[in-house]
Every structure is written in structure tokens, then in C-alpha cells.
Motif scaffolding. Structure first.
Motif, mmCIF file in Angstrom:
data_model
loop_
_atom_site.group_PDB
_atom_site.id
_atom_site.type_symbol
_atom_site.label_atom_id
_atom_site.label_comp_id
_atom_site.label_asym_id
_atom_site.label_seq_id
_atom_site.Cartn_x
_atom_site.Cartn_y
_atom_site.Cartn_z
ATOM 1 N N LEU A 143 25.273 -8.199 61.561
ATOM 2 C CA LEU A 143 23.978 -8.865 61.768
ATOM 3 C C LEU A 143 23.402 -8.536 63.140
ATOM 4 O O LEU A 143 22.193 -8.388 63.298
ATOM 5 C CB LEU A 143 24.131 -10.388 61.649
ATOM 6 C CG LEU A 143 24.143 -10.993 60.249
ATOM 7 C CD1 LEU A 143 24.545 -12.463 60.318
ATOM 8 C CD2 LEU A 143 22.796 -10.854 59.563
ATOM 9 N N LYS A 144 24.308 -8.441 64.141
ATOM 10 C CA LYS A 144 23.852 -8.170 65.511
ATOM 11 C C LYS A 144 23.443 -6.708 65.709
ATOM 12 O O LYS A 144 22.598 -6.414 66.544
ATOM 13 C CB LYS A 144 24.968 -8.505 66.505
ATOM 14 C CG LYS A 144 25.056 -9.978 66.848
ATOM 15 C CD LYS A 144 25.817 -10.189 68.157
ATOM 16 C CE LYS A 144 25.707 -11.631 68.631
ATOM 17 N NZ LYS A 144 26.522 -12.549 67.807
ATOM 18 N N THR A 145 24.070 -5.820 64.956
ATOM 19 C CA THR A 145 23.870 -4.391 65.222
ATOM 20 C C THR A 145 22.972 -3.695 64.195
ATOM 21 O O THR A 145 22.737 -2.508 64.294
ATOM 22 C CB THR A 145 25.234 -3.665 65.250
ATOM 23 O OG1 THR A 145 25.919 -3.942 64.016
ATOM 24 C CG2 THR A 145 26.098 -4.142 66.402
ATOM 25 N N GLU A 146 22.502 -4.453 63.211
ATOM 26 C CA GLU A 146 21.749 -3.824 62.136
ATOM 27 C C GLU A 146 20.643 -4.748 61.636
ATOM 28 O O GLU A 146 20.797 -5.969 61.658
ATOM 29 C CB GLU A 146 22.732 -3.550 60.984
ATOM 30 C CG GLU A 146 22.265 -2.503 60.018
ATOM 31 C CD GLU A 146 23.283 -2.278 58.905
ATOM 32 O OE1 GLU A 146 22.897 -1.688 57.906
ATOM 33 O OE2 GLU A 146 24.445 -2.704 59.035
ATOM 34 N N ASP A 147 19.551 -4.158 61.176
ATOM 35 C CA ASP A 147 18.464 -4.939 60.589
ATOM 36 C C ASP A 147 18.833 -5.289 59.148
ATOM 37 O O ASP A 147 19.035 -4.400 58.326
ATOM 38 C CB ASP A 147 17.169 -4.112 60.634
ATOM 39 C CG ASP A 147 16.009 -4.837 59.974
ATOM 40 O OD1 ASP A 147 16.140 -6.059 59.715
ATOM 41 O OD2 ASP A 147 14.973 -4.194 59.713
ATOM 42 N N PHE A 148 18.932 -6.585 58.854
ATOM 43 C CA PHE A 148 19.362 -7.003 57.520
ATOM 44 C C PHE A 148 18.214 -7.236 56.534
ATOM 45 O O PHE A 148 18.445 -7.533 55.368
ATOM 46 C CB PHE A 148 20.255 -8.243 57.605
ATOM 47 C CG PHE A 148 21.723 -7.905 57.473
ATOM 48 C CD1 PHE A 148 22.439 -8.263 56.345
ATOM 49 C CD2 PHE A 148 22.367 -7.186 58.466
ATOM 50 C CE1 PHE A 148 23.777 -7.915 56.211
ATOM 51 C CE2 PHE A 148 23.703 -6.832 58.339
ATOM 52 C CZ PHE A 148 24.414 -7.205 57.204
ATOM 53 N N GLU A 149 16.973 -7.108 57.015
ATOM 54 C CA GLU A 149 15.843 -7.333 56.107
ATOM 55 C C GLU A 149 15.879 -6.423 54.875
ATOM 56 O O GLU A 149 15.653 -6.894 53.758
ATOM 57 C CB GLU A 149 14.512 -7.193 56.859
ATOM 58 C CG GLU A 149 14.267 -8.380 57.765
ATOM 59 C CD GLU A 149 12.791 -8.615 58.071
ATOM 60 O OE1 GLU A 149 11.936 -8.049 57.361
ATOM 61 O OE2 GLU A 149 12.514 -9.353 59.013
ATOM 62 N N PRO A 150 16.180 -5.106 55.044
ATOM 63 C CA PRO A 150 16.236 -4.237 53.851
ATOM 64 C C PRO A 150 17.296 -4.686 52.831
ATOM 65 O O PRO A 150 17.134 -4.465 51.633
ATOM 66 C CB PRO A 150 16.593 -2.862 54.427
ATOM 67 C CG PRO A 150 16.157 -2.911 55.850
ATOM 68 C CD PRO A 150 16.368 -4.322 56.286
ATOM 69 N N TYR A 151 18.366 -5.341 53.300
ATOM 70 C CA TYR A 151 19.380 -5.856 52.368
ATOM 71 C C TYR A 151 18.819 -7.062 51.608
ATOM 72 O O TYR A 151 18.970 -7.183 50.394
ATOM 73 C CB TYR A 151 20.655 -6.254 53.103
ATOM 74 C CG TYR A 151 21.390 -5.090 53.732
ATOM 75 C CD1 TYR A 151 21.863 -4.035 52.956
ATOM 76 C CD2 TYR A 151 21.607 -5.045 55.112
ATOM 77 C CE1 TYR A 151 22.529 -2.963 53.526
ATOM 78 C CE2 TYR A 151 22.272 -3.968 55.698
ATOM 79 C CZ TYR A 151 22.730 -2.932 54.891
ATOM 80 O OH TYR A 151 23.384 -1.870 55.471
ATOM 81 N N PHE A 152 18.166 -7.973 52.365
ATOM 82 C CA PHE A 152 17.655 -9.190 51.725
ATOM 83 C C PHE A 152 16.462 -8.914 50.809
ATOM 84 O O PHE A 152 16.196 -9.690 49.906
ATOM 85 C CB PHE A 152 17.305 -10.241 52.787
ATOM 86 C CG PHE A 152 18.511 -10.934 53.363
ATOM 87 C CD1 PHE A 152 19.343 -11.697 52.558
ATOM 88 C CD2 PHE A 152 18.830 -10.812 54.711
ATOM 89 C CE1 PHE A 152 20.476 -12.330 53.077
ATOM 90 C CE2 PHE A 152 19.947 -11.445 55.242
ATOM 91 C CZ PHE A 152 20.770 -12.212 54.418
ATOM 92 N N LYS A 156 18.155 -1.958 50.290
ATOM 93 C CA LYS A 156 19.461 -1.334 50.567
ATOM 94 C C LYS A 156 20.555 -2.222 49.988
ATOM 95 O O LYS A 156 20.384 -3.431 49.856
ATOM 96 C CB LYS A 156 19.674 -1.219 52.086
ATOM 97 C CG LYS A 156 18.978 -0.045 52.728
ATOM 98 C CD LYS A 156 18.998 -0.161 54.255
ATOM 99 C CE LYS A 156 20.309 0.292 54.872
ATOM 100 N NZ LYS A 156 20.236 0.273 56.363
ATOM 101 N N ARG A 157 21.692 -1.589 49.673
ATOM 102 C CA ARG A 157 22.856 -2.364 49.225
ATOM 103 C C ARG A 157 23.874 -2.390 50.345
ATOM 104 O O ARG A 157 24.154 -1.366 50.962
ATOM 105 C CB ARG A 157 23.502 -1.707 47.995
ATOM 106 C CG ARG A 157 22.668 -1.806 46.742
ATOM 107 C CD ARG A 157 23.407 -1.182 45.570
ATOM 108 N NE ARG A 157 24.374 -2.121 44.995
ATOM 109 C CZ ARG A 157 25.629 -1.818 44.737
ATOM 110 N NH1 ARG A 157 26.099 -0.617 45.016
ATOM 111 N NH2 ARG A 157 26.431 -2.700 44.202
#
Length: 241
Positions: A143-152, A156-157
Motif C-alpha cells: 500500500l505504501k509503495t504502490e498505487d492501489f486504485e487500479p486494483y480497486f 489490475k489484478r
């Protein structure tokens, strides 16, 4: 408009905060304290303001200009920090489309960002080449090192990588393990894979055969068709951040 009268012995901060929220500038605050009678006798708005500021007149609590400005700044800072805090949650406002996996991640996002929880995610699935892979992901670190919006949003998977806590490609027999800021990997162990939490030094045992994964930890197998297998290990960190 006139501000409600606040007696000095009342709870000053809350009253003052109301004042700060109600009035855009110090001048409008002073003006609210000036009565028509004041203006009639003084015939000078500036003088009337000065008298209110000095505390001679006025129908409510007297706030000094610096105090008003300081409280205005504090209120603005608090508003901004609340807003930026909300914005940092990647799942906010996303349609999770009934995904069991993404819902579980969303429920844990805030506590993993704040450090109250460090969740380890076990995923077994196929990569883009169709090879079966599995691994353990330090959710808080990702979560700290990556943008999680594309997962949510489903663009992205989430899949394990060679840089995660542990990664295994069943076809190429590639096996890697990496420490993260939250966990130390203890791999050369007769019991199998162990992760040591760096904050409270508790051991997380991810062997499915053990009855409990460790102190302050819980194992949750997700029943979902999105992956071959998903298991969450929620570890509550006792120590204050």
C-alpha cells in the motif's frame, strides 16, 4: 449577523472554533460584535472595531486578531488533513462490483495504512503466461509503495511478485523470499515458512496445519472464484505507532 453570546467561563475553545468557522475574516467577526447603538454613538466603523478588539465593547467573546488568525489556520489545517487522509484510501468511492477479495482488502486498508494491523495476503493463481504461482504479500508495505486504485477499480489484478515476502513459480521452480519493513522472513525452519513482525517481534506461522497462526494473529481463508486460493493473515500490532 450577531454571534450567539458566549460567557467567558463557558468552554472557550469550542465557542472560539464556532467563531472561526462562522466568520471568513477577523473584520467580519468584529463587525458581528458591533451593535447599531455602538455605530450610532461612535459614527465610525473602524473605531468601533478597535474598541471591540480592545475588549471595551462587544456582545460576545473577545478574540485577539492573532488568536483569530491562529485558530483559522488550525481549522483549515485540520480540514485539509482530514481531506488528505480520506484521499489516501485507494478504495474510497470505488465500485468493488461485489468482489469478495477487493471488499476484504478495502475493509483492511485504513488499519494497514495506519499501522494498527499488518495483513499478509497469500495468493495462489496463474500469471499472464498461464504458470501457476503463489506467494505471500505484505499488504501494508505494498500500500505504501504502490498505487492501489487500479486494483480497486479492477484494471489490475493483485498477484505475488519476486519482491514480495515469499514467491514461488510452480512451473519454473523459482523461489524467492524478501524481508519487508514490517516482516522478517524466517525460511530455513523445520516448521516451514515463518514471518517475524518487526514491530512487536511476534512470529506469524502460515502453515495451514497449525491451529493458530500466532499471537494477535488470525487466519481467514476467502471463499472466492477470483483466484485459485486466497488466505489472509491479519496481525494486530499491539505497540502504539
Amino acid at each position: 449577523g450577531c454571534v450567539c453570546k458566549l460567557k467567558m467561563e463557558d468552554d472557550v475553545p469550542s465557542g472560539a472554533d464556532n467563531v472561526v468557522n462562522e466568520f471568513a475574516t477577523y473584520e467580519t467577526f468584529l463587525d458581528s460584535q458591533i451593535t447599531q447603538t455602538d455605530l450610532y454613538y461612535l459614527e465610525d466603523e473602524e473605531l468601533a472595531r478597535q474598541l471591540v478588539e480592545l475588549g471595551y465593547r462587544g456582545s460576545g467573546e473577545v478574540l485577539k486578531r492573532e488568536e483569530f488568525e491562529a485558530r483559522k489556520e488550525a481549522a483549515e489545517a485540520s480540514r485539509l488533513s482530514k481531506r488528505s487522509h480520506k484521499q489516501t484510501l485507494a478504495h474510497m468511492g470505488k465500485d468493488l462490483k461485489g468482489s469478495i477479495f477487493l471488499t476484504a482488502l478495502a475493509e483492511r486498508e485504513e488499519s494497514n495504512r495506519s499501522g494498527r494491523m499488518t495483513t499478509v495476503i497469500f495468493i495462489r493463481d496463474r500469471n499472464s503466461k498461464g504458470q501457476e504461482i503463489s506467494g505471500y504479500i505484505d499488504y501494508a508495505h505494498r500500500l505504501k509503495t504502490e498505487d492501489f486504485e487500479p486494483y480497486f477499480t479492477g484494471k489490475k489484478r493483485l498477484l505475488p511478485r519476486q519482491t514480495d515476502l515469499s514467491f514461488y513459480n510452480w512451473e519454473t521452480q523459482t523461489s524467492t523470499s524478501s524481508h519487508t519493513p514490517n516482516y522478517q522472513v524466517i525460511a530455513d525452519n523445520a516448521t516451514g515458512l515463518l514471518f517475524k513482525n518487526k514491530r512487536d517481534r511476534k512470529i506469524l506461522n502460515v502453515d495451514p496445519k497449525v491451529p493458530k497462526p500466532g499471537d494477535n494473529s488470525v487466519r481467514i481463508a476467502l471463499q472466492t472464484h477470483e483466484y485459485i486460493q486466497v488466505v489472509l493473515y491479519d496481525h494486530i500490532t499491539r505497540r502504539k505507532t
